[in-house]
Every structure is written in C-alpha cells, then in structure tokens.
Design a protein around this motif. Sequence first.
Motif, PDB file in Angstrom:
ATOM      1  N   GLY A   1       0.852  -1.166  -0.047  1.00 59.51           N
ATOM      2  CA  GLY A   1      -0.003  -0.010   0.036  1.00 59.51           C
ATOM      3  C   GLY A   1       0.716   1.200   0.113  1.00 59.51           C
ATOM      4  N   GLY A   2       2.094   1.077   0.044  1.00 57.73           N
ATOM      5  CA  GLY A   2       3.084   2.162  -0.173  1.00 57.73           C
ATOM      6  C   GLY A   2       3.432   2.851   1.441  1.00 57.73           C
ATOM      7  N   ALA A   3       3.155   2.038   2.419  1.00 52.74           N
ATOM      8  CA  ALA A   3       3.676   2.396   3.403  1.00 52.74           C
ATOM      9  C   ALA A   3       4.831   1.685   4.138  1.00 52.74           C
ATOM     10  CB  ALA A   3       2.395   2.107   4.600  1.00 52.74           C
ATOM     11  N   THR A   4       5.422   2.247   5.024  1.00 55.23           N
ATOM     12  CA  THR A   4       6.777   1.708   5.719  1.00 55.23           C
ATOM     13  C   THR A   4       6.590   1.237   7.114  1.00 55.23           C
ATOM     14  OG1 THR A   4       8.095   3.435   4.595  1.00 55.23           O
ATOM     15  CG2 THR A   4       9.046   1.950   6.179  1.00 55.23           C
ATOM     16  N   PRO A   5       6.050  -0.030   7.409  1.00 56.03           N
ATOM     17  CA  PRO A   5       5.567  -0.527   8.759  1.00 56.03           C
ATOM     18  C   PRO A   5       6.611  -0.627   9.357  1.00 56.03           C
ATOM     19  CG  PRO A   5       5.620  -2.292   6.873  1.00 56.03           C
ATOM     20  CD  PRO A   5       5.969  -1.225   6.019  1.00 56.03           C
ATOM     21  N   VAL A   6       6.370  -0.963  10.842  1.00 55.37           N
ATOM     22  CA  VAL A   6       7.313  -1.421  11.873  1.00 55.37           C
ATOM     23  C   VAL A   6       6.749  -2.547  12.523  1.00 55.37           C
ATOM     24  CG1 VAL A   6       8.652  -0.477  13.773  1.00 55.37           C
ATOM     25  CG2 VAL A   6       7.528   1.135  12.146  1.00 55.37           C
ATOM     26  N   PRO A   7       7.113  -3.686  12.014  1.00 57.31           N
ATOM     27  CA  PRO A   7       6.517  -4.960  12.557  1.00 57.31           C
ATOM     28  C   PRO A   7       6.885  -5.041  13.868  1.00 57.31           C
ATOM     29  CG  PRO A   7       8.295  -5.328  11.013  1.00 57.31           C
ATOM     30  CD  PRO A   7       8.116  -3.840  10.977  1.00 57.31           C
ATOM     31  N   CYS A   8       7.912  -4.838  14.445  1.00 59.48           N
ATOM     32  CA  CYS A   8       8.374  -5.206  15.825  1.00 59.48           C
ATOM     33  C   CYS A   8       7.627  -4.686  16.791  1.00 59.48           C
ATOM     34  CB  CYS A   8       9.788  -4.552  16.150  1.00 59.48           C
ATOM     35  SG  CYS A   8      11.137  -5.322  15.250  1.00 59.48           S
TER      36      CYS A   8
ATOM     37  N   ALA B   1       5.435   5.054  13.312  1.00 64.19           N
ATOM     38  CA  ALA B   1       4.932   5.413  14.574  1.00 64.19           C
ATOM     39  C   ALA B   1       5.236   6.621  15.103  1.00 64.19           C
ATOM     40  CB  ALA B   1       5.101   4.335  15.704  1.00 64.19           C
ATOM     41  N   CYS B   2       4.505   7.327  15.645  1.00 64.10           N
ATOM     42  CA  CYS B   2       4.691   8.580  16.377  1.00 64.10           C
ATOM     43  C   CYS B   2       4.566   8.369  17.819  1.00 64.10           C
ATOM     44  CB  CYS B   2       3.730   9.865  15.741  1.00 64.10           C
ATOM     45  SG  CYS B   2       3.965  11.480  16.562  1.00 64.10           S
ATOM     46  N   VAL B   3       5.570   8.636  18.494  1.00 63.73           N
ATOM     47  CA  VAL B   3       5.508   8.394  19.964  1.00 63.73           C
ATOM     48  C   VAL B   3       5.197   9.619  20.735  1.00 63.73           C
ATOM     49  CG1 VAL B   3       6.326   7.129  21.726  1.00 63.73           C
ATOM     50  CG2 VAL B   3       6.320   5.996  19.395  1.00 63.73           C
TER      51      VAL B   3
END
Length: 375
Positions: free
Chosen positions: A108-115, A355-357
């Motif tokens: 989908g064009g996103a950059t995931p963070v699987p951890c 993510a934005c933390v």
Amino acid sequence: MDGARTTDTLGFGLPPAETRVVVAMSGGVDSSAVAALLASEGYDTVGVTLQLYDHGAAIQKANACCAGRDIHDARRVAEAMGFPHYVLDYESKFREAVIDEFADAYLGGATPVPCIRCNERVKFQDLLETARDLDADCMATGHYIRRLDGPGGPELHMAADPVRDQSYFLFSTTREQLAFLRFPLGGLATKAQTRALAARFGLPVADKPDSQDICFVPDGDYAAVIEKLRPGAAQPGDVVHADGRVLGTHDGVIRYTIGQRRGLGLGGLAEPLYVVKLDAEARQVVVGPKEMLATRTVPLKEVNWLGDGPPEGVHEIRAKVRSTVPPRDAVLRIEGSRASVELAAAERGVSPGQACVFYAPEGTRVLGGGWITAG
C-alpha cells in the motif's frame, strides 16, 4: 532495577520464592540475563520462548531472534540456571498478526514497523495471557524501558541508557498490560552491564551478537520477503517528478521508502532528488527536492494514550516520528477517532506506516503514540 519502590526487583514486596514470574526469552543476551537474574534471586521463574516462524529457514540466520538457534540458546540458559522452559508454537498467530500486515502495508506504499505489532499483538497480548494461565504474578522481558510507579499507577518511561532505549517500539502497551509487566534492564546505564551480568552467571549467550534485522527478513531484503508472500507484488511503474515529468521506471514500489535518495537510477540530473511519495495504486514513485520532505503536521490513527486524564483535547508533548531521531517539541490534538501532531519544527521523511510516539514535555515519561497515516 526497574524503578519500583519496593523491597525486591519485581516490586511485589513478597519473598521472591512466593512470586512466580514468566520471562519472555528470545534466546538473546538481554532476556537471558533477566531470567538468570530473577532465578538467582530465588523467584519462581518460568522461561517461555515463542516459535514465530519456520525453523528450517530461520535456523540459517544467526542474528535473528526466535530462530532455531535462539530457541536452543534459551533452553541452554534455563538448564544452566535450573528453571523450567517452554517453547510455544505461535507461527500462525505471528503470520496473521504481523507478517501479513507487514507485506500488505508495503504493497500500500507504507513503511511498517513490525516489531511494534509483534509486541502489541503477540508478546504483550497472547504471551501475556499465557503467563496468566501459568498463574504468574507478572511477566518480565529484556526490553530497555522502565516501569515506574506514579501517582495514578504504573507509568512507562524511557530507559536510563538513551542509546538502548526501546520506548518507541513499546508505545502501544496498555495500562492493563503495564500493570502486569516488568522490565528489569530498564535502569541499567549501559548494555555492557547486561553482558557483565550474563557473564557473572556464566551464561552461554554472554557474548552473543545483538540482532540487527527484523527477525523474518533475512539480510534486510524486505522486497524479497514481500515477493515471496505476495507473488507478483513487485510490478514495474514510473518514477515521476512532483511536477509531473516522467523521469524513468522502477521495478516495484515495494523497493522504495519515503526519503530515499540512493538507488533511484536517476543519474545525470542537475538536482538531487528524493522519494517524496509512493502511489501504490498508480504504481508511481514520486520524487522531488529535499525541501518537499519537510512536514509539520502528522495525521495519526490507532492512538494509545498513557498520560494522565482523558485523551481528548490538546496536549503539549515531545514527539518522535522515527526510531532513529530524538523527540521534538510538538502539540497533540485528539478529537474522537481523529488525532494529529503539530511539530514545532518541520521533520523530513515522515512516512505513513511508521509510529509517532508521545513523551512528556519534560522528563522521560512515555505518554503513548499512534500510527502515521497519509491523511
């Protein structure tokens, strides 16, 4: 060790022998040191390791967590310290909850963070429930983060060692989970102290290298994994300038990330260009000058709030939009299911799927976080 104001490491104020703790053991030095420490202090320690993917493929990769070698290492630590150890088959759950979403996000064009998803959906959900089923009083992990007692109950705080801090990857921890979790390494000043602890107990993993890659992505080749999971995913398309000019072609949107400069195949142009947008539907990699990467407004979804009071409203925070950058001054706005962060200074390369933390304006407290969307 983790900041609890009590008479014992885990913060129960009970004799360790009367406190059962399940330790999530990946086979690495961090979780092994935690398990050994607690066992040495007399806690009723139970080690649990998750089999997350096929051993046949994983065992070939020395630096991945939860691979065949790592399960073997966790078992060796348990045997050396004299506590029971169990291996749970979580392959199906891990595939459904983490790997499939990872592949679909890239498509989908996103950059995931699987951890983060693994912590949220597997370790701190299913494994935590398993710990409860084993009549544990708590579950301990080798994460570098602190759980401190605050006026309103347990709070999540950054690790004492900023280099090892893993708060970015644990923002989705809920209040209920936090009440049951313990992080004995969060107060250590350096990773060297953890290795010294492991060496003191004579653990076979004391000098084991840290894992560098996502556990199911051999050698960091995301595209190869995605193509295996989703055959035909790497469809070619155009590399397009933000002004509409077609500059070249690419061999799959999944091979690119926001902010990327190298490997675009656009040599000879007068200006350096960066990936500023990924249009998966149109199969376009959109490039532009560096200044186009700068943004101040960050739309969010799936916000987890750990601050005091209700999440609704406006909050002064510090925000971290990538794991590799420090928190920056920002304002968080939450209204119903909608949320956004307004950064005091523009950040480059803010990417959907990351993510934005949120952190307190001062101090080390983690106030929660959310997932960056395209708006």
